[in-house]
Design an enzyme around this catalytic site. Structure first.
Site, PDB file in Angstrom:
ATOM      1  N   SER A 124       0.828  -1.197   0.000  1.00 45.85           N
ATOM      2  CA  SER A 124       0.000   0.000   0.000  1.00 45.85           C
ATOM      3  C   SER A 124       0.869   1.256   0.000  1.00 45.85           C
ATOM      4  O   SER A 124       0.623   2.198  -0.762  1.00 45.85           O
ATOM      5  CB  SER A 124      -0.933  -0.004   1.210  1.00 45.85           C
ATOM      6  OG  SER A 124      -1.802   1.105   1.188  1.00 45.85           O
ATOM      7  N   THR A 165     -10.707  10.434  -0.363  1.00 46.86           N
ATOM      8  CA  THR A 165     -11.731  10.000   0.598  1.00 46.86           C
ATOM      9  C   THR A 165     -11.895  11.007   1.729  1.00 46.86           C
ATOM     10  O   THR A 165     -10.916  11.513   2.277  1.00 46.86           O
ATOM     11  CB  THR A 165     -11.352   8.626   1.178  1.00 46.86           C
ATOM     12  OG1 THR A 165     -11.298   7.680   0.115  1.00 46.86           O
ATOM     13  CG2 THR A 165     -12.350   8.174   2.226  1.00 46.86           C
ATOM     14  N   ASN A 168     -17.062  11.974   5.513  1.00 52.47           N
ATOM     15  CA  ASN A 168     -18.473  11.751   5.197  1.00 52.47           C
ATOM     16  C   ASN A 168     -18.710  11.172   3.813  1.00 52.47           C
ATOM     17  O   ASN A 168     -19.859  10.916   3.433  1.00 52.47           O
ATOM     18  CB  ASN A 168     -19.251  13.072   5.319  1.00 52.47           C
ATOM     19  CG  ASN A 168     -19.276  13.599   6.743  1.00 52.47           C
ATOM     20  OD1 ASN A 168     -19.326  12.826   7.691  1.00 52.47           O
ATOM     21  ND2 ASN A 168     -19.222  14.912   6.883  1.00 52.47           N
ATOM     22  N   HIS A 169     -17.652  10.969   3.054  1.00 50.26           N
ATOM     23  CA  HIS A 169     -17.815  10.538   1.662  1.00 50.26           C
ATOM     24  C   HIS A 169     -16.690   9.581   1.276  1.00 50.26           C
ATOM     25  O   HIS A 169     -15.577  10.006   0.966  1.00 50.26           O
ATOM     26  CB  HIS A 169     -17.844  11.755   0.724  1.00 50.26           C
ATOM     27  CG  HIS A 169     -18.853  12.787   1.119  1.00 50.26           C
ATOM     28  ND1 HIS A 169     -20.209  12.590   0.937  1.00 50.26           N
ATOM     29  CD2 HIS A 169     -18.708  13.998   1.720  1.00 50.26           C
ATOM     30  CE1 HIS A 169     -20.854  13.661   1.404  1.00 50.26           C
ATOM     31  NE2 HIS A 169     -19.971  14.517   1.883  1.00 50.26           N
ATOM     32  N   TRP A 198      -8.310   8.261   6.014  1.00 51.15           N
ATOM     33  CA  TRP A 198      -7.819   6.958   5.555  1.00 51.15           C
ATOM     34  C   TRP A 198      -6.819   7.141   4.405  1.00 51.15           C
ATOM     35  O   TRP A 198      -6.892   6.485   3.383  1.00 51.15           O
ATOM     36  CB  TRP A 198      -8.965   6.023   5.148  1.00 51.15           C
ATOM     37  CG  TRP A 198      -9.878   5.683   6.283  1.00 51.15           C
ATOM     38  CD1 TRP A 198     -11.191   6.022   6.392  1.00 51.15           C
ATOM     39  CD2 TRP A 198      -9.532   4.971   7.480  1.00 51.15           C
ATOM     40  NE1 TRP A 198     -11.698   5.560   7.589  1.00 51.15           N
ATOM     41  CE2 TRP A 198     -10.699   4.915   8.273  1.00 51.15           C
ATOM     42  CE3 TRP A 198      -8.357   4.368   7.953  1.00 51.15           C
ATOM     43  CZ2 TRP A 198     -10.735   4.284   9.528  1.00 51.15           C
ATOM     44  CZ3 TRP A 198      -8.376   3.756   9.199  1.00 51.15           C
ATOM     45  CH2 TRP A 198      -9.553   3.713   9.968  1.00 51.15           C
ATOM     46  N   ARG A 309       2.378 -30.645  10.760  1.00 49.69           N
ATOM     47  CA  ARG A 309       1.513 -30.813  11.925  1.00 49.69           C
ATOM     48  C   ARG A 309       0.886 -32.203  11.918  1.00 49.69           C
ATOM     49  O   ARG A 309       0.198 -32.586  10.971  1.00 49.69           O
ATOM     50  CB  ARG A 309       0.415 -29.744  11.899  1.00 49.69           C
ATOM     51  CG  ARG A 309      -0.588 -29.818  13.045  1.00 49.69           C
ATOM     52  CD  ARG A 309      -0.030 -29.277  14.323  1.00 49.69           C
ATOM     53  NE  ARG A 309      -1.072 -29.085  15.318  1.00 49.69           N
ATOM     54  CZ  ARG A 309      -0.851 -28.717  16.579  1.00 49.69           C
ATOM     55  NH1 ARG A 309       0.395 -28.506  16.987  1.00 49.69           N
ATOM     56  NH2 ARG A 309      -1.841 -28.552  17.421  1.00 49.69           N
ATOM     57  N   GLU A 405     -10.172   1.604  -2.181  1.00 51.53           N
ATOM     58  CA  GLU A 405     -10.063   1.893  -3.613  1.00 51.53           C
ATOM     59  C   GLU A 405     -11.180   1.208  -4.399  1.00 51.53           C
ATOM     60  O   GLU A 405     -10.973   0.623  -5.455  1.00 51.53           O
ATOM     61  CB  GLU A 405      -8.672   1.526  -4.129  1.00 51.53           C
ATOM     62  CG  GLU A 405      -7.604   2.359  -3.437  1.00 51.53           C
ATOM     63  CD  GLU A 405      -6.260   2.297  -4.085  1.00 51.53           C
ATOM     64  OE1 GLU A 405      -6.200   2.047  -5.292  1.00 51.53           O
ATOM     65  OE2 GLU A 405      -5.254   2.510  -3.370  1.00 51.53           O
ATOM     66  N   ASP A 409     -18.520  -4.417  -3.548  1.00 48.70           N
ATOM     67  CA  ASP A 409     -19.897  -4.173  -3.992  1.00 48.70           C
ATOM     68  C   ASP A 409     -19.961  -3.001  -4.967  1.00 48.70           C
ATOM     69  O   ASP A 409     -20.761  -3.011  -5.921  1.00 48.70           O
ATOM     70  CB  ASP A 409     -20.795  -3.894  -2.789  1.00 48.70           C
ATOM     71  CG  ASP A 409     -21.069  -5.152  -1.968  1.00 48.70           C
ATOM     72  OD1 ASP A 409     -20.794  -6.249  -2.468  1.00 48.70           O
ATOM     73  OD2 ASP A 409     -21.561  -5.018  -0.832  1.00 48.70           O
TER      74      ASP A 409
END
Length: 426
Positions: A124, A165, A168-169, A198, A309, A405, A409
């Protein structure tokens, strides 16, 4: 410079690459199946692309992997990582000129895949620097802006971030509240006010690409906010702490209160959301590659764990059907995801990639990486909660990649609009 270094690396490594490729082909002929490259995608890459991938993999495994647990635990991002990447030419790698490497789109995807094989947070930080701010300046900036910023960003000497970003949006950037208005007494200066959130790299960024609405027209324009030119009290970039994912990267806000930005730092021609969406498409393409690297690391670690394992009469977990099915699902999705990203990469190189194609691979690869990593996590049982096994860190990170990004959905609505011709966003 990486552009020189990589050409030397590629030229000098061709004999070794051919030899390695021959051995790999012979091994593939003798072996029934190679879980690390099940569909032979590596045969599609050029020798230069394979050499670039090996350079990125060596750096990531030798320099990033040893640091990642401490970085994840302490939420610490070492700014020197960008300088190290800059020395290798990993930043803005597809850009032609301006001391950038000018590699293929597929090569840049392979770099991204290797970085995220270690941690999505590291990818990132690199993607924001490369695809968002460097890519945006290269695509939309004036020649003066390119000359001023790109060489230093390519070296990691300057750090950048991308401010779209808002609190509120998120998925609705067209409703942004950040405004830019003319300075009342200084001609050729805009005052920016508003908040972005963010934002990867913002607390350490020297230059911020901020998208704002002109108060006079309501049109969205892009501005390069130079921290050194902002008077005290007009710009703050506080870090967002106590995250559950991407803890090895640095996330923050951009808070502006009549922050002065000279008109020369505004992108000269681009208007509306086409600018930020173009930048995002480049980053989304990288995410489609990167998430496959994270999933491939989950597969390798789970396979090793399942073989070692022992449970139920001393049998390895790998002997049991449910374990094998989870591995089979993950390996299949990783193989398909790499091939899809490769195809879109080649189309990007030809100028034929559509935004909907990038939405498709970003959505599908993020979703499948998250679903499969969660399923593989179950094989570790209670041990999965220990970060020393790495799987839990990947799962937490991949949830974020599926969200940012363009949440999955939202990408499904982009695809639905392309399929039906009907807008479903409002």
């Amino acid at each position: 410079m990486f552009s020189r270094t990589i050409r030397k690396t590629c030229t000098c490594s061709r004999v070794a690459t051919r030899s390695h490729g021959l051995n790999r082909r012979l091994a593939h002929t003798q072996a029934a199946f190679n879980f690390e490259d099940p569909l032979g995608s590596s045969k599609l890459f050029t020798e230069d692309e394979l050499a670039i991938q090996e350079t990125a993999r060596s750096y990531c495994q030798e320099q990033l992997l040893p640091r990642v647990l401490d970085a994840h635990r302490s939420e610490h991002y070492d700014k020197r990582i960008l300088e190290e990447m800059g020395e290798l030419g990993l930043l803005g790698a597809t850009i032609q000129g301006y001391e950038c490497a000018g590699v293929s789109q597929v090569a840049s995807g392979l770099i991204t895949r290797e970085v995220e094989r270690v941690d999505s947070g590291y990818r990132s930080g690199m993607s924001v620097q490369s695809s968002l701010i460097m890519g945006g300046i290269y695509e939309f900036g004036s020649e003066e802006q390119k000359q001023r910023y790109l060489p230093q960003l390519a070296k990691g000497k300057l750090v950048g971030c991308f401010g779209l970003t808002e609190p509120n949006h998120g998925s609705d950037p067209g409703s942004m509240e950040t405004i830019a208005k003319p300075h009342p007494s200084k001609k050729g200066v805009f005052l920016l006010s508003g908040s972005k959130t963010w934002i990867t790299n913002s607390p350490i960024s020297d230059v911020m690409m901020v998208w704002a609405k002109l108060q006079s027209t309501g049109k969205i324009r892009g501005f390069l906010v130079d921290r050194n030119r902002c008077p005290p009290g007009t710009l703050e970039t506080p870090a967002i702490k106590n995250k559950t994912g991407l803890r090895a990267s640095l996330t923050g806000m951009i808070q502006m209160d009549e922050c002065p930005v000279p008109e020369e730092n505004m992108f000269p021609t681009i208007e509306g959301l086409r600018g930020p969406f173009n930048c995002l498409n480049s980053a989304r393409y990288g995410i489609a590659w990167g998430t496959m690297g994270a999933l491939e690391d989950c597969i390798a670690r789970t396979r090793e764990y399942a073989l070692e394992r022992k449970q139920f009469k001393g049998n390895p977990l790998a002997k049991y059907q449910l374990v094998q099915k989870k591995l089979a699902d993950a390996v299949t999705d990783a193989a398909y995801g790499v091939l899809a990203a490769y195809q879109v990469g080649r189309l990007k190189e030809e100028g034929k990639a559509l935004p909907e194609m990038i939405s498709m691979i970003k959505r599908q690869n993020c979703d499948r990486a998250l679903i499969n990593s969660r399923a593989l996590q179950e094989i570790f049982g209670g041990n999965a909660v220990s970060d020393e096994y790495h799987i839990g860190r990947h799962v937490a990170n991949l949830f974020v990649t599926q969200t940012y990004e363009g949440q999955s959905d939202i990408h499904s609505l982009i695809l639905g609009r392309a399929i039906t011709g009907v807008q479903a966003f409002c």
